[in-house]
Design an enzyme around this catalytic site. Structure first.
Site, short mmCIF file in Angstrom:
data_model
loop_
_atom_site.label_atom_id
_atom_site.label_comp_id
_atom_site.label_asym_id
_atom_site.label_seq_id
_atom_site.Cartn_x
_atom_site.Cartn_y
_atom_site.Cartn_z
N ASN A 132 -3.55 -7.55 -6.94
CA ASN A 132 -3.18 -6.68 -5.83
C ASN A 132 -3.00 -5.27 -6.39
O ASN A 132 -2.01 -4.99 -7.06
CB ASN A 132 -1.87 -7.19 -5.20
CG ASN A 132 -1.35 -6.25 -4.12
OD1 ASN A 132 -2.03 -5.31 -3.72
ND2 ASN A 132 -0.13 -6.50 -3.66
N LYS A 170 -2.40 -2.59 -4.87
CA LYS A 170 -1.49 -1.74 -4.08
C LYS A 170 -2.18 -0.38 -3.85
O LYS A 170 -3.40 -0.34 -3.69
CB LYS A 170 -0.13 -1.66 -4.75
CG LYS A 170 0.41 -3.07 -5.07
CD LYS A 170 1.85 -3.11 -5.45
CE LYS A 170 2.25 -4.55 -5.75
NZ LYS A 170 3.67 -4.70 -6.06
N HIS A 228 3.16 -8.95 2.59
CA HIS A 228 3.71 -8.55 1.29
C HIS A 228 5.08 -7.92 1.51
O HIS A 228 5.31 -7.24 2.51
CB HIS A 228 2.76 -7.55 0.62
CG HIS A 228 3.11 -7.33 -0.82
ND1 HIS A 228 4.15 -6.51 -1.19
CD2 HIS A 228 2.61 -7.86 -1.96
CE1 HIS A 228 4.26 -6.53 -2.52
NE2 HIS A 228 3.33 -7.34 -3.00
N GLU A 260 6.37 -5.38 0.40
CA GLU A 260 6.35 -3.92 0.61
C GLU A 260 5.99 -3.58 2.05
O GLU A 260 6.46 -2.58 2.59
CB GLU A 260 5.39 -3.29 -0.41
CG GLU A 260 5.99 -3.32 -1.81
CD GLU A 260 5.00 -3.46 -2.95
OE1 GLU A 260 3.80 -3.23 -2.76
OE2 GLU A 260 5.45 -3.83 -4.06
N GLU A 296 6.57 -14.63 -3.90
CA GLU A 296 6.88 -13.43 -4.66
C GLU A 296 8.35 -13.05 -4.45
O GLU A 296 8.67 -12.38 -3.44
CB GLU A 296 6.00 -12.26 -4.19
CG GLU A 296 4.52 -12.48 -4.42
CD GLU A 296 3.77 -11.16 -4.58
OE1 GLU A 296 3.08 -11.03 -5.59
OE2 GLU A 296 3.91 -10.28 -3.74
N GLY A 328 7.58 -5.85 -9.82
CA GLY A 328 7.61 -4.55 -10.50
C GLY A 328 8.86 -4.31 -11.33
O GLY A 328 9.10 -3.19 -11.77
N SER A 353 6.01 -9.64 -11.70
CA SER A 353 6.05 -9.36 -13.14
C SER A 353 5.27 -10.39 -13.97
O SER A 353 5.69 -10.76 -15.07
CB SER A 353 7.51 -9.24 -13.61
OG SER A 353 8.14 -8.14 -12.96
#
Ligand code: 13P
Length: 270
Positions: free
Chosen positions: A20, A22, A112, A114, A182, A188, A228
């Site tokens: 991904n 992003k 996701h 985000e 996730e 991250g 991660s």
């Protein structure tokens, strides 16, 4: 990642390593990246049948990457990072699943964290997008995961299980889907879940697939871990029976690192 049985012969879920990107790499950078990754795997004599590889570039890169994959016969699948719940019409800025299907996208990431956090996507919106993806023959990669506050309050699995239950509302039993666990706190942060934590939640998510779509679907569906993931920890996740691959963010943007993640079977002997 283990063999499962469909009652007659053992069935193995093909491992899926998905990158991904992003909001990184424009269409010109995407060409260089995909070519370098392809060459790195070819130089390492990577067995392309051993792992399915998918890249998820930004929308503006999709046509370019599609053309490159096609012209150079690169064995990568293409996916988008989101789609509209609607098929067409007055939805400024949105992208229809029909358009993604025309670009030979196989996958689309939905829900996701985000998108949930910055675009306020609810579980119901996620469910509508899953149905939209399926209408257009795309495989939804349905992302679920708990925040650190959720983890403290409810434990690891309650929130992702609830998110997946809603996301699968109205999905037919034969649907081809991928689930990605996730944990938001692992994205991250450099602080991945432990393989055991990932296994525990991925097994519960597989149970949700069984409950909503039936046992065959649960045996067939790939459940990925994301958060991660690096070349140094991928093998420990892939040893878990209910982890069938990884959704990789930051490390999917570094050619050698992503190639090493894809080659996890070689460099760590899973
Ligand atoms: P990182 O691999 O950078 O933690 O991101 C994970 C992710 O969000 C993939 O969708």
């Amino acid at each position: 990642m283990v063999a499962v049985t469909d009652g007659t012969a053992p069935v193995r879920r093909a491992p899926l390593i998905a990158g991904n990107w992003k909001m990184n790499l424009d269409h010109q950078q995407a060409i260089a990246f995909v070519q370098k990754l392809h060459w790195a795997l070819r130089d390492a004599k990577h067995d392309k049948g051993s792992v399915e590889i998918a890249v998820f570039p930004p929308f503006t890169d999709l046509r370019t990457v599609q053309t490159l994959i096609d012209a150079d016969k690169i064995p990568f699948e293409l996916g988008a990072q989101d789609l509209s719940a609607h098929d067409s019409g007055a939805y400024t800025g949105e992208v229809s699943g029909a358009f993604l299907a025309k670009l030979a996208c196989r996958y689309v990431i939905i829900g996701h964290s985000e998108r949930r956090q910055y675009h306020h996507e609810t579980d119901e919106v996620v469910a509508a997008k899953v149905r939209a993806a399926l209408r257009h023959g795309l495989v939804p990669v349905i992302c679920v995961g708990e925040t650190s506050e959720d983890l403290e309050k409810f434990g690891a699995s309650a929130v992702p299980v609830g998110q997946l239950q809603t996301a699968l509302d109205g999905v037919p039993a034969g649907a081809d889907i991928v689930v990605a666990y996730e944990p938001v706190w692992a994205i991250g942060s450099g602080q991945a879940a432990t393989p055991q934590q990932a296994q525990d939640v991925c097994a519960k998510l597989r149970d949700v697939v069984a409950e909503k779509l039936g046992g065959d679907a649960a045996d067939r569906t790939r459940v990925l871990y994301g958060g991660s993931v690096k070349s140094s920890n991928i093998a420990s996740f892939m040893r878990e029976p209910d982890v069938d691959g990884a959704l990789v963010g930051g490390a999917s943007l570094v050619v050698d690192e992503f190639a090493a993640i894809i080659r996890y079977q070689k460099h760590v002997g899973v």
